[in-house]
Design an enzyme around this catalytic site. Structure first.
Site, PDB file in Angstrom:
ATOM      1  N   CYS A 238       4.971 -18.358  11.325  1.00  0.00           N
ATOM      2  CA  CYS A 238       6.342 -18.817  11.526  1.00  0.00           C
ATOM      3  C   CYS A 238       6.466 -19.421  12.925  1.00  0.00           C
ATOM      4  CB  CYS A 238       7.391 -17.726  11.394  1.00  0.00           C
ATOM      5  SG  CYS A 238       7.442 -16.969   9.782  1.00  0.00           S
TER       6      CYS A 238
ATOM      7  N   LYS B   8      -2.044 -20.619  11.356  1.00  0.00           N
ATOM      8  CA  LYS B   8      -3.011 -20.604  12.449  1.00  0.00           C
ATOM      9  C   LYS B   8      -2.877 -19.352  13.305  1.00  0.00           C
ATOM     10  CE  LYS B   8      -5.507 -23.400  15.472  1.00  0.00           C
ATOM     11  NZ  LYS B   8      -6.742 -23.122  14.747  1.00  0.00           N
TER      12      LYS B   8
ATOM     13  N   TRP C 107       6.150 -18.878   7.347  1.00  0.00           N
ATOM     14  CA  TRP C 107       5.002 -18.372   6.591  1.00  0.00           C
ATOM     15  C   TRP C 107       5.511 -17.090   5.969  1.00  0.00           C
ATOM     16  CZ3 TRP C 107       1.835 -14.038   6.326  1.00  0.00           C
ATOM     17  CH2 TRP C 107       0.611 -14.212   5.655  1.00  0.00           C
TER      18      TRP C 107
ATOM     19  N   LYS D  87     -15.053 -22.055   6.483  1.00  0.00           N
ATOM     20  CA  LYS D  87     -14.453 -23.383   6.645  1.00  0.00           C
ATOM     21  C   LYS D  87     -14.209 -24.031   5.280  1.00  0.00           C
ATOM     22  CE  LYS D  87     -13.262 -23.279   9.798  1.00  0.00           C
ATOM     23  NZ  LYS D  87     -13.354 -22.226  10.755  1.00  0.00           N
TER      24      LYS D  87
ATOM     25  N   ARG E  69       1.912 -23.071  12.183  1.00  0.00           N
ATOM     26  CA  ARG E  69       2.162 -21.627  12.142  1.00  0.00           C
ATOM     27  C   ARG E  69       2.674 -21.157  10.784  1.00  0.00           C
ATOM     28  NH1 ARG E  69       2.437 -19.600  17.349  1.00  0.00           N
ATOM     29  NH2 ARG E  69       3.489 -17.754  16.584  1.00  0.00           N
TER      30      ARG E  69
ATOM     31  N   GLU F 215     -19.417 -18.624   8.896  1.00  0.00           N
ATOM     32  CA  GLU F 215     -18.400 -19.557   9.386  1.00  0.00           C
ATOM     33  C   GLU F 215     -18.358 -20.824   8.511  1.00  0.00           C
ATOM     34  OE1 GLU F 215     -15.945 -19.397  11.245  1.00  0.00           O
ATOM     35  OE2 GLU F 215     -15.505 -21.426  11.910  1.00  0.00           O
TER      36      GLU F 215
ATOM     37  N   GLU G 162     -11.394 -22.183   3.305  1.00  0.00           N
ATOM     38  CA  GLU G 162     -10.073 -22.371   3.896  1.00  0.00           C
ATOM     39  C   GLU G 162      -9.437 -23.697   3.511  1.00  0.00           C
ATOM     40  OE1 GLU G 162      -9.573 -20.579   8.311  1.00  0.00           O
ATOM     41  OE2 GLU G 162     -11.225 -21.973   8.120  1.00  0.00           O
TER      42      GLU G 162
ATOM     43  N   ASN H 100      10.389 -14.604  13.754  1.00  0.00           N
ATOM     44  CA  ASN H 100       8.955 -14.625  13.494  1.00  0.00           C
ATOM     45  C   ASN H 100       8.462 -13.193  13.668  1.00  0.00           C
ATOM     46  OD1 ASN H 100       6.173 -15.008  13.550  1.00  0.00           O
ATOM     47  ND2 ASN H 100       6.163 -15.707  15.670  1.00  0.00           N
ATOM     48  N   GLY H 101       7.912 -12.612  12.606  1.00  0.00           N
ATOM     49  CA  GLY H 101       7.427 -11.234  12.701  1.00  0.00           C
ATOM     50  C   GLY H 101       7.807 -10.439  11.466  1.00  0.00           C
TER      51      GLY H 101
ATOM     52  N   HIS I 188     -30.762  -9.630  -3.083  1.00  0.00           N
ATOM     53  CA  HIS I 188     -30.094  -8.394  -3.502  1.00  0.00           C
ATOM     54  C   HIS I 188     -28.777  -8.689  -4.223  1.00  0.00           C
ATOM     55  CE1 HIS I 188     -33.069  -6.109  -1.384  1.00  0.00           C
ATOM     56  NE2 HIS I 188     -32.845  -6.818  -0.288  1.00  0.00           N
TER      57      HIS I 188
HETATM   58  C1  G6P Z   1      -6.137 -17.272  11.320  1.00  0.00           C
HETATM   59  C2  G6P Z   1      -6.624 -18.683  11.537  1.00  0.00           C
HETATM   60  C3  G6P Z   1      -8.112 -18.674  11.844  1.00  0.00           C
HETATM   61  C4  G6P Z   1      -8.421 -17.757  13.021  1.00  0.00           C
HETATM   62  C5  G6P Z   1      -7.863 -16.359  12.804  1.00  0.00           C
HETATM   63  C6  G6P Z   1      -7.923 -15.543  14.081  1.00  0.00           C
HETATM   64  O1  G6P Z   1      -6.666 -16.768  10.147  1.00  0.00           O
HETATM   65  O2  G6P Z   1      -6.349 -19.476  10.413  1.00  0.00           O
HETATM   66  O3  G6P Z   1      -8.533 -19.989  12.146  1.00  0.00           O
HETATM   67  O4  G6P Z   1      -9.796 -17.685  13.197  1.00  0.00           O
HETATM   68  O5  G6P Z   1      -6.480 -16.432  12.431  1.00  0.00           O
HETATM   69  O6  G6P Z   1      -7.080 -16.129  15.029  1.00  0.00           O
HETATM   70  P1  G6P Z   1      -7.249 -16.045  16.580  1.00  0.00           P
HETATM   71  O7  G6P Z   1      -6.139 -16.905  17.117  1.00  0.00           O
HETATM   72  O8  G6P Z   1      -7.078 -14.607  16.949  1.00  0.00           O
HETATM   73  O9  G6P Z   1      -8.577 -16.560  16.938  1.00  0.00           O
END
Ligand code: G6P
Length: 614
Positions: free
Chosen positions: A2, A609, A74, A491, A27, A487, A494, A100-101, A510
């Protein structure tokens, strides 16, 4: 999680708010809304969908006025629809709130308020919050700011809120606990901006105040007052932010993510600048001094983070253990905080976070701190909550990262963690001076090697076109490249919504090997390192089962190209720094596949994010 924006001044509030919401859309983008005051009446317009939908919706509405606030959501409580969108009215409609929260005790408060005759239209905790504030305001007979303050002593949870009041059309009240809030001070203090981060503000002013937890800000016309929840006045600490508008614009790229991928040679260079001078044997993080003796004498390091930052922690585990011989434990912050971890006084906890606002990471820090640990924060966003909650730390200096999928923040985190490991190794003497110098030189050359790696973009575009319709993907790597496999899979998941899994290559037999057939793309990170021969065998195992193999190899490799379907060459570097190069083709692969599938790369569905809820 948010985004919130508030404005009071001489400009058209609507324009500032809509522009600000667009900057904060990373956000959350389930719905958007705005509240403005005209003739002592609050007007709320809100819509499910993106800020652009809201903008369209209010085109022919009365949006005049110099005070207002907006929200991009969000969803937590209640599905994303027009009704649950913020802002929300109080019972009398004299107050409106954006939030937000999460308010954890909202159900109890709601029940009590319903018994008193309050009616709720949405399923949100936020609507309960503003009704609760109004209830205090009416029943205690105090000022509105006092009612907000008293409510803060009773609500449980996390919030950044802004409140508008029809009775006080020149006043904004903002408060925070656990969720970020920044106040921008306009020229001559003639206007004020409130936002979840500085990006909506920097176009107008560089002067900001980061509100602390359990503080509230009251802006009446041109006057700003900050108070604590205990009702003491707080002298505002005004900071000048060093962020340029170009940094938060797309600059000709189709998506922020692509821009951020291509920024990596510079962002890593910025991260290393002044901290690494191989010719002078200099490696130091200026932000880690006071507690450096704790660091070098630590019995172990505990690394906490979430998402991509957790992956950076996994790579760091390999680097730090190898360079310093100090044991490292890496934990999801969300797991760490709920399992009563054993923490000794003086233990060093390294918290990694791009945003510096991730609720679980913040809570893990608080827990570790309460048990006497020293916290080192590795954050990208300057002045963020985690940076401020840490004893010491280092910024990654990657610049604003706006694409929801983290790219340049990850490589900058790896660069800082590499510097950290070298700095500790130097102090402890766990590497010989020759090893140290070699590694320092290698790290110093990483920005150039990243630039060289990026030249493979057209080739990756081609590979992406071959695999864009795949339903599953497997990513395999060993040693340092195992977290890179995780990672790479993250990616792809996501942003393209293709199911993908990352695995240590040897673990494939396994379980995941059962999935392999001629339809299954398997991406191997098979650079020249200590596990090269082993990974060659793993590639053969996949080929024997007709899997389609894409291999990321070190330039000059002649063996693997003969065995696989597609080869991506990257430059040589030291094994410990290879993840910084190896992740780049995976970022590009995910990006191109997502674009080819018509996905909104910067704003993937259901994600945000900055995750400021647990
Ligand atoms: C969210 C974002 C990710 C990020 C994660 C941790 O899931 O979409 O891209 O890696 O949060 O966020 P931070 O700001 O703590 O790295």
């Amino acid at each position: 999680m948010c985004g919130i924006v508030g404005y009071i001044g001489n400009r058209e509030a609507k324009d500032v708010i809509i522009k600000g919401l667009k900057r904060l859309e990373y956000r959350g983008y389930d719905s958007a809304g705005i509240a403005l005051i005209d003739s002592n009446e609050i007007h709320i317009y809100k819509k499910q969908g993106k800020v652009a939908d809201l903008e369209n919706f209010i085109k022919d509405k009365n949006t005049a006025g110099n005070i207002g606030m907006g929200h991009t959501r969000w969803a937590t409580h209640g599905e994303p629809n027009d009704i649950n969108a913020h802002p929300h009215f109080s019972q009398s409609k004299k107050l409106a709130i954006i939030h937000n929260g999460i308010i954890e005790n909202y159900a109890t408060l709601k029940k009590e308020l319903e018994q008193k005759g309050h009616t709720f239209f949405s399923q949100t905790d936020t609507e309960v919050f503003i009704h609760f504030i109004e209830d205090i305001w009416e029943n205690v007979g105090c000022s509105l700011e006092e009612a907000v303050r008293l409510s803060m002593t009773q609500v449980v949870g996390a919030y950044a809120i802004v409140i508008l009041s029809a009775d006080y059309p020149d006043q904004l009240i903002a408060a925070r606990k656990g969720s970020p809030l920044v106040i921008g001070i306009g020229k001559n203090q003639e206007e004020y901006f409130i936002a979840s981060d500085a990006t909506p503000i920097i176009e107008y002013t560089q002067e900001v105040i980061y509100l602390n937890d359990e503080e509230l800000a009251i802006i009446k016309g041109k006057e700003l007052t900050i108070k604590s929840i205990q009702d003491t006045l707080i002298a505002p600490y005004v900071q000048t932010i060093d962020m340029q508008l170009e940094e938060i614009e797309k600059g000709g790229y189709d998506f922020f993510m692509l821009k951020e991928i291509f920024e990596q040679p510079n962002s890593i260079r910025d991260c290393l600048r002044g901290r690494l001078i191989p010719d002078k044997d200099h490696v130091a993080l200026g932000g880690i001094r006071k507690y450096f003796s704790n660091v070098i004498n630590a019995q172990r390091f505990i690394i906490v983070g979430c998402g991509t930052s957790w992956h950076a922690g996994l790579v760091a585990e390999y680097i730090i253990e190898e360079f310093t011989r100090i044991p490292v434990e890496v934990e999801y912050a969300s797991e760490f905080r709920y399992r009563n971890p054993i923490i000794h006084k003086g233990d060093v906890v390294i918290a990694i976070s791009q945003s510096g606002e991730t609720a679980d990471t913040l809570a893990a820090i608080e827990l570790a701190k309460s048990r006497g640990a020293i916290i080192l924060g590795i954050c990208n966003v300057v002045g963020s909550s985690i940076a401020r909650a840490s004893h010491e730390g280092a910024y990654t200096h990657a610049g604003p990262e706006i694409g929801v999928a983290s790219t340049k923040a990850f490589t900058a985190q790896l660069a800082v963690l590499s510097l950290f490991a070298l700095m500790v190794a130097k102090a402890k003497g766990t590497l010989s001076i020759f090893q140290l110098r070699d590694l320092m030189r290698e790290l110093d050359q990483i920005p150039e090697k990243v630039a060289e790696t990026l030249k493979i973009n057209p080739q990756i575009q081609h590979i992406s076109s071959v695999f864009k319709d795949a339903h599953n993907f497997l990513y395999l790597g060993r040693g340092y490249n195992f977290p890179v496999a995780l990672e790479g899979a993250l990616k792809l998941k996501e942003i393209s919504y293709i199911h993908a899994e990352g695995y240590p290559a040897a673990e494939m037999k396994h379980g995941p090997i059962a999935l392999i057939d001629e339809q299954m793309p398997v991406c191997f990170i098979a650079t020249r390192d200590s596990s090269y021969d082993k990974i060659v065998s793993n590639i053969q195992e996949v080929k024997a089962r007709k899997g389609k193999v894409i291999a990321i190899v070190t330039k000059g490799d002649t063996l693997i190209p003969k065995m696989v379907d597609y080869v991506i060459e990257i430059p040589y570097t030291a094994e410990a720094f290879m993840p910084i190069l190896a992740v780049i083709p995976l970022q590009l692969l995910a990006y191109h596949i997502a674009v080819m599938r018509g996905c909104n790369v910067d704003q993937p569905r259901n994600l945000a994010k900055s995750v400021t809820v647990e």
